[in-house]
Motif scaffolding. Sequence first.
Motif, short mmCIF file in Angstrom:
data_model
loop_
_atom_site.label_atom_id
_atom_site.label_comp_id
_atom_site.label_asym_id
_atom_site.label_seq_id
_atom_site.Cartn_x
_atom_site.Cartn_y
_atom_site.Cartn_z
N ALA A 1 -65.98 75.68 -28.85
CA ALA A 1 -64.81 76.54 -28.74
C ALA A 1 -64.74 77.17 -27.35
O ALA A 1 -63.67 77.21 -26.72
CB ALA A 1 -64.87 77.63 -29.80
N THR B 1 -59.65 74.71 -20.08
CA THR B 1 -58.21 74.76 -20.43
C THR B 1 -57.36 74.01 -19.41
O THR B 1 -56.52 73.18 -19.76
CB THR B 1 -57.74 76.23 -20.53
OG1 THR B 1 -58.47 76.87 -21.57
CG2 THR B 1 -56.25 76.30 -20.83
N ARG C 1 -58.59 65.30 -29.36
CA ARG C 1 -59.39 65.77 -30.49
C ARG C 1 -60.59 64.85 -30.72
O ARG C 1 -61.70 65.31 -31.03
CB ARG C 1 -58.52 65.83 -31.75
CG ARG C 1 -57.51 66.97 -31.71
CD ARG C 1 -56.51 66.86 -32.83
NE ARG C 1 -55.55 67.96 -32.78
CZ ARG C 1 -54.37 67.97 -33.43
NH1 ARG C 1 -54.03 66.91 -34.15
NH2 ARG C 1 -53.57 69.00 -33.33
N ILE D 1 -62.37 72.81 -35.84
CA ILE D 1 -61.53 73.92 -35.36
C ILE D 1 -61.33 73.86 -33.85
O ILE D 1 -60.19 73.97 -33.36
CB ILE D 1 -62.12 75.27 -35.81
CG1 ILE D 1 -62.05 75.37 -37.34
CG2 ILE D 1 -61.36 76.43 -35.17
CD1 ILE D 1 -62.68 76.62 -37.90
N PRO D 2 -62.42 73.69 -33.03
CA PRO D 2 -62.20 73.59 -31.58
C PRO D 2 -61.26 72.45 -31.20
O PRO D 2 -60.40 72.60 -30.31
CB PRO D 2 -63.62 73.36 -31.03
CG PRO D 2 -64.52 73.98 -32.04
CD PRO D 2 -63.86 73.71 -33.35
N ARG E 1 -57.65 73.41 -32.04
CA ARG E 1 -57.11 74.38 -31.08
C ARG E 1 -56.78 73.70 -29.75
O ARG E 1 -55.76 74.01 -29.12
CB ARG E 1 -58.11 75.51 -30.87
CG ARG E 1 -58.27 76.42 -32.08
CD ARG E 1 -59.16 77.60 -31.76
NE ARG E 1 -58.59 78.43 -30.71
CZ ARG E 1 -59.22 79.46 -30.16
NH1 ARG E 1 -60.45 79.76 -30.55
NH2 ARG E 1 -58.64 80.17 -29.21
N ARG F 1 -53.53 71.81 -29.83
CA ARG F 1 -52.32 72.61 -29.93
C ARG F 1 -51.94 73.29 -28.60
O ARG F 1 -50.94 73.98 -28.51
CB ARG F 1 -52.50 73.70 -31.00
CG ARG F 1 -52.59 73.15 -32.41
CD ARG F 1 -52.61 74.28 -33.41
NE ARG F 1 -51.38 75.07 -33.35
CZ ARG F 1 -51.22 76.24 -34.00
NH1 ARG F 1 -52.22 76.73 -34.73
NH2 ARG F 1 -50.08 76.90 -33.91
N MET F 2 -52.79 73.10 -27.58
CA MET F 2 -52.51 73.76 -26.29
C MET F 2 -51.17 73.28 -25.70
O MET F 2 -50.84 72.10 -25.74
CB MET F 2 -53.62 73.44 -25.28
CG MET F 2 -54.86 74.29 -25.45
SD MET F 2 -56.02 73.93 -24.10
CE MET F 2 -57.42 74.92 -24.62
#
Length: 858
Positions: free
Chosen positions: A752, A759, A776, A841-842, A845, A848-849
Amino acid sequence: MSANTVMKTSLRNFFAHKGRMALSAVAVLLSVAFVCGTLVFTDTMDKTFDKLFTATAADVTVSPKDAEVEGSATGLPEALPASALATVKKAEGVKSAEGAVSSANVTLVNADNKNMGPTTGGPSLAGNWTHNDLRSMEITSGHAPRAPTEIMVDADTAKKHHLEMGDELRTITATGDIKARIAGIASFKVTNPGAAVVWFDTATAQRELVGKPGQFTQLNVVADSGVSDARLKQDVAAALGTDGTYKIQTQKEAADANSADVGSFMDVIKYALLGFAGIAFLVGIFLIINTFSMLVAQRTREIGLMRAIGSSRKQVNRSVLVEALLLGVVGSVLGVGAGMGLAVGLMNLMSSMGMELSTDDLTVKWTTPAIGLLLGIVVTVLAAYLPARRAGKVSPMAALRDAGTPADVKAGFVRGVIGVLLTGGGGAALYLAAQADKASQGALWLGVGIVASLIGFVVVGPLLAGIVVRVISAVLLRIFGPVGRMAERNALRNPRRTGATGAALMIGLALVACLSVVGSSMVASATSELDKSVGADFIVEGQGGIKPQAAKDLKRTPYVSHVTEVKYVKADLTTPDGAKKSEELVAATPTYAQDLRRETTSGELSAAYGRNAMSVGSGFADKHGVKVGDTMTVAFDHGRTARLKVAAITSDDTTFDKGAMYTNLTTAAQYVPKDRMPLNGMMFAKAAEGKADAAYKALKKSVAADPTVHVKDQTDYKETLKDQIGQLLNMIYGLLALAIIVAVLGVVNTLALSVVERTREIGLMRAIGLSRRQLRRMIRLESVVIAVFGALLGLGLGMGWGATAQKLLALEGLGVLDIPWPTITAVFVASAFVGLFAALIPAFRAGRMNVLGAIATE
């Protein structure tokens, strides 16, 4: 920058990154909860037993000096004559005295021939109903027993087994089988922690439980008005005499003695559970180190600006440590609360298993939350020290560079050297342990080797990560093309981080692998020894010994060529060199030499079953210079003294009966009174030629009346050994699951935070055509690589520990090394799935960026 500014900065950063610290807080919470829950649970157990023992003890209790809590090996408790009761009643300061009978060596059976004894290790107790019982019990239905055909049972047992007034119960004792109908039900005024209790009238209890009329197992004495327990004890002792025949205790002394017996057992449970909590804390340290290392790396520019406007290294360092302190406080406070819930959950679990524990007795000492808070906070702050120190080294010029702390090449080299040295030292210690001639000496080296190799692997983890991850990637990731290569490079980008994350998982899996190898080797060794040594077709065991009626029925069984009785008789030996030793002789019928084949180093074992003869083990013989033909003085417990000739010396290179001393049952019976002869500890049987199946069925039918006696053929016995060790290992695996859960949280947190750290990079990859699905997959593959890396290190290390431990077990007769490959393979495959799960989960996320937003991130 002032101290107030440092605190404000720390608070701002902490709340700004609270989501990133959440998993670290959960790790602290779980570890603290385990510690606090363990302490509350064991303290509550202690309080429950203390209240019970205080409530059941009279002002002064008189019992035989040799009385044993769990009962005598004869199946009959030690007893006092009625004359002692008459003497005590006349003593000064005595208001009243009564005789009580109690035995723990009984089996309670209902109408369906089902054992009603507790399944949680609690005792089955039988006795007579006395006025002293009213201190802790009250009759809630019916009345106390008045005749041999009447019995009273405790309400908890009645409820558990759906017993009602008038139901017939059987109580199997060393003297026979008592059948009686329920005339009353009594309820505990205090918590009953799991015992099953029945009461008879006094005459029946004396005849059936003690074996003699007019005998009591203890005297309950009540003090006259104004007489203290201590004074009453002195008066009773003066009346009975001080020759040591009796054990006289005040209420407090009796309660304390019983509590001490239970307390020693509870201490073992407490420290074992705390040990597993310590492992979870150790794993949590890696999670916290990784969290703060990554947060510091992500805030390099921010820290550089702080340094540029005047913040000192010390202030930056302190700022990070204050964040760790806040994390420790939050996690620990929540952990203390969760620990209370865990303790209540454990109590409810034990209650469902038959050990009744009331939440009214929930005990929370002030030390429990203090210990939980102190541990959680100290461990968190210490774990954050290295990242904080690294933050302090950030220079003002870092504000002009991209985020990310520069690698310290010198520190990495020193770390690698230290890790290699520690690992090599650990390996050398394990080698010395494997080569040891004595288990005690080898155990010391094994402990040193485990600790040193574990620390060595942790320290050298980054170096291993660079090597092992490349190998794993070549096997697993290359088939996924460019996405697999990117996952490999991400895992290799920061070897220190990958090493720490993998090490957290490594610790739990190393212990799992080690215990699996040890357990499997124990089963394989015992099975091999059974095939080699046991010549009997059937092995008979009973709970607390095989009671006389069952033994008689076994000896009358058809289709059986012989039945062997085995009793364990205590004696004090005087060796030819003058040494005095308390030992336990195996007194058996001569066919035992056929049923359990033992190699001898000197003499013939069959001769040890001759008149006034015996054998000794080779270790005992070497230590005391005993040779075949020597004579030893044997003072039998509660019997006469004999002079027995040593006719054989058996080899100690065995699993079964290692070091045992054999003699004929007839010889022992010459010197031990009949009423002092122990019950059969076990029995063996040999089927008549071609009648194995018929003998098996007949033997089971012979003992069907006593559900605590079990007949097993060799296949059954092997399965029992496997199941017993398997149950123990499963319990340990369950406790280790906490550490593994914390390790999984570490993998989740690492991924995460790395997603946040990358990013802008992720945005750029999405911009040049990487799909969400590929992104992913890349993160999932990275997670799998880290998990498999940790699994490989852990399983390899654990198997090394287990193989070394087996070498020490070989010195105790367990000479077969067995690697449980199905278990090891299953754990390895499960680790890969753990990696996939941790990345869900990571990866979600990251997918979805917003692409433009990610590219614009500083």
